[in-house]
Motif scaffolding. Structure first.
Motif, mmCIF file in Angstrom:
data_model
loop_
_atom_site.group_PDB
_atom_site.id
_atom_site.type_symbol
_atom_site.label_atom_id
_atom_site.label_comp_id
_atom_site.label_asym_id
_atom_site.label_seq_id
_atom_site.Cartn_x
_atom_site.Cartn_y
_atom_site.Cartn_z
ATOM 1 N N GLU A 173 -8.584 39.053 37.301
ATOM 2 C CA GLU A 173 -9.437 38.839 38.742
ATOM 3 C C GLU A 173 -10.592 39.790 38.928
ATOM 4 N N HIS A 174 -10.506 40.997 38.068
ATOM 5 C CA HIS A 174 -11.559 41.818 38.309
ATOM 6 C C HIS A 174 -11.606 42.561 37.066
ATOM 7 N N VAL A 175 -13.125 42.646 36.331
ATOM 8 C CA VAL A 175 -13.303 43.494 35.294
ATOM 9 C C VAL A 175 -14.507 44.838 35.894
ATOM 10 N N VAL A 176 -14.022 45.916 35.374
ATOM 11 C CA VAL A 176 -14.924 47.073 35.544
ATOM 12 C C VAL A 176 -15.356 47.404 34.282
ATOM 13 N N LEU A 177 -16.816 47.006 34.174
ATOM 14 C CA LEU A 177 -17.591 47.109 32.742
ATOM 15 C C LEU A 177 -18.447 48.348 32.776
ATOM 16 N N LEU A 178 -18.319 48.983 31.373
ATOM 17 C CA LEU A 178 -18.794 50.091 31.201
ATOM 18 C C LEU A 178 -20.160 49.486 30.552
ATOM 19 N N ALA A 216 -30.419 45.013 25.344
ATOM 20 C CA ALA A 216 -29.978 43.593 25.010
ATOM 21 C C ALA A 216 -28.178 43.329 24.586
ATOM 22 N N SER A 217 -27.924 44.253 23.998
ATOM 23 C CA SER A 217 -26.383 44.147 23.894
ATOM 24 C C SER A 217 -25.602 44.485 24.853
ATOM 25 N N HIS A 218 -26.068 45.439 25.718
ATOM 26 C CA HIS A 218 -25.141 45.407 27.083
ATOM 27 C C HIS A 218 -25.436 44.041 27.984
ATOM 28 N N GLU A 278 -22.769 41.560 30.086
ATOM 29 C CA GLU A 278 -22.891 41.205 31.596
ATOM 30 C C GLU A 278 -22.926 39.771 31.905
ATOM 31 N N ASN A 279 -23.864 39.234 31.188
ATOM 32 C CA ASN A 279 -24.184 37.891 31.390
ATOM 33 C C ASN A 279 -22.998 36.810 30.912
ATOM 34 N N ALA A 280 -22.344 37.219 29.914
ATOM 35 C CA ALA A 280 -21.140 36.394 29.563
ATOM 36 C C ALA A 280 -19.998 36.410 30.733
ATOM 37 N N LEU A 281 -19.831 37.579 31.223
ATOM 38 C CA LEU A 281 -18.964 37.816 32.672
ATOM 39 C C LEU A 281 -19.244 36.950 33.522
ATOM 40 N N ALA A 282 -20.730 37.151 33.880
ATOM 41 C CA ALA A 282 -21.241 36.259 35.191
ATOM 42 C C ALA A 282 -21.109 34.912 34.816
ATOM 43 N N ALA A 293 -17.765 40.093 20.794
ATOM 44 C CA ALA A 293 -16.807 39.585 21.524
ATOM 45 C C ALA A 293 -16.786 39.130 22.823
ATOM 46 N N ALA A 294 -18.084 39.213 23.744
ATOM 47 C CA ALA A 294 -18.218 39.100 25.059
ATOM 48 C C ALA A 294 -17.890 37.803 25.632
ATOM 49 N N GLY A 295 -18.427 36.742 24.832
ATOM 50 C CA GLY A 295 -18.083 35.285 25.442
ATOM 51 C C GLY A 295 -16.655 35.096 25.177
ATOM 52 N N THR A 296 -16.020 35.199 24.260
ATOM 53 C CA THR A 296 -14.472 34.889 23.729
ATOM 54 C C THR A 296 -13.810 35.568 24.998
ATOM 55 N N PHE A 297 -13.991 37.096 25.107
ATOM 56 C CA PHE A 297 -13.317 37.666 26.077
ATOM 57 C C PHE A 297 -13.564 37.242 27.608
ATOM 58 N N ALA A 298 -14.564 36.835 28.011
ATOM 59 C CA ALA A 298 -14.922 36.195 29.201
ATOM 60 C C ALA A 298 -13.941 35.170 29.568
#
Length: 279
Positions: A87-92, A109-111, A115-119, A73-78
């Motif tokens: 304004e800010h995400v703290v990612l585990l 790769a999964s993590h 990270e890449n989706a948020l960037a 769900a990373a892309g949709t969430f981002a």
């Protein structure tokens, strides 16, 4: 400024949630099953929709998020977070991303995908990359409770395991201050500790001897394959083999980042001794 905490049923998410709430900060809990959450009064529980439009609406008025990595769900969430004005995400995330070949490693790769989706949406992100958790020792509960030996292929492998509450404390600091904002930090406990030493601390905490039996890597692989996918089994066995001769070097801790002594495995063992049958 509301902070949304995902994974609110987990120890880290729960600790982040309750600490922020105790400080009088507005928080909201997210879980796949909000009805299963036992939350302090005044905390709203929600689930996050999967489609972009609904997720964007669900993030309305949320300015910060403590996010468990979910590559699916990373892309949709981002996209939704950026559209909603987060304004800010703290990612585990995970220290597996530090591997030069992380993209070829299923764990890394999964993590890395999250990270890449948020960037990709230029969302201000503080990325926490912890290694092994002290709480991995819960995997020994069945053997200890039954009075059986703990079987391990590499009992002298030494990793700088981290207490989950240390991660939560660092996440809270990132959500409430500016010093960690936007940084990527690899997190560990205060020192490398072998599995043999962990079992020794656990034995002291429960008040009885816990024997150790050394098994072959092939036997360990067969045992672990019953509950873990092959790529995780292989990654763990490789890590343990390497750190038997070369103990893991500690990275950032609560001491280096917050000026607070890092919790030790011995402390974790004392806190969780009842789960292993201690009186």
């Amino acid at each position: 400024m509301t902070t949304l905490v995902t994974g609110a049923r987990g120890q880290i998410g729960r600790a982040v949630l309750t600490t922020l709430h105790a400080r009088g900060l507005p928080v909201r809990a997210a879980s796949k099953d909000p009805s299963a959450l036992d939350l302090p009064a005044g905390i709203e529980a929600t689930t996050l929709p999967e489609d972009l439009e609904s997720l964007t609406a669900a993030l309305k008025d949320v300015r910060q998020v403590f996010l468990y990595a979910n590559p699916a769900a990373a892309g949709t969430f981002a996209q939704a977070a950026a559209a909603a004005g987060v304004e800010h995400v703290v990612l585990l995330s995970s220290s597996a991303v530090n591997d030069p070949n992380a993209a070829a490693n299923p764990i890394g790769a999964s993590h890395l995908a999250v990270e890449n989706a948020l960037a990709a949406v230029n969302l201000a992100t503080t990325t926490l990359r912890p290694g092994g958790f002290d709480s991995n020792a819960f995997g020994w509960i069945a053997a200890v409770s039954a009075g059986e030996p703990i079987q391990h292929a590499y009992p002298d492998a030494a990793l700088a395991m981290i207490h989950p509450l240390d991660i939560a404390d660092i996440a809270v600091a990132a959500l409430t201050g500016d010093e960690l904002r936007g940084r990527t930090v690899t997190l560990t406990g205060p020192a490398a500790i072998s599995f043999r030493a962990q079992i020794g601390h656990l034995a002291e905490a429960v008040g009885r001897e816990i024997p150790i039996t050394t098994i072959t890597p092939a036997e360990a692989e067969a045992q672990m394959s019953g509950t873990m996918p092959p790529y995780i089994v292989n990654a763990l066995l490789q890590t343990w083999a390497r750190t038997t001769d070369q103990p893991e070097t500690p990275a950032d801790t609560t001491e280096t980042l917050l000026g607070v002594p890092a919790r030790t495995f011995a402390q974790w063992a004392r806190e969780n001794a009842p789960a292993f049958g201690a009186a």
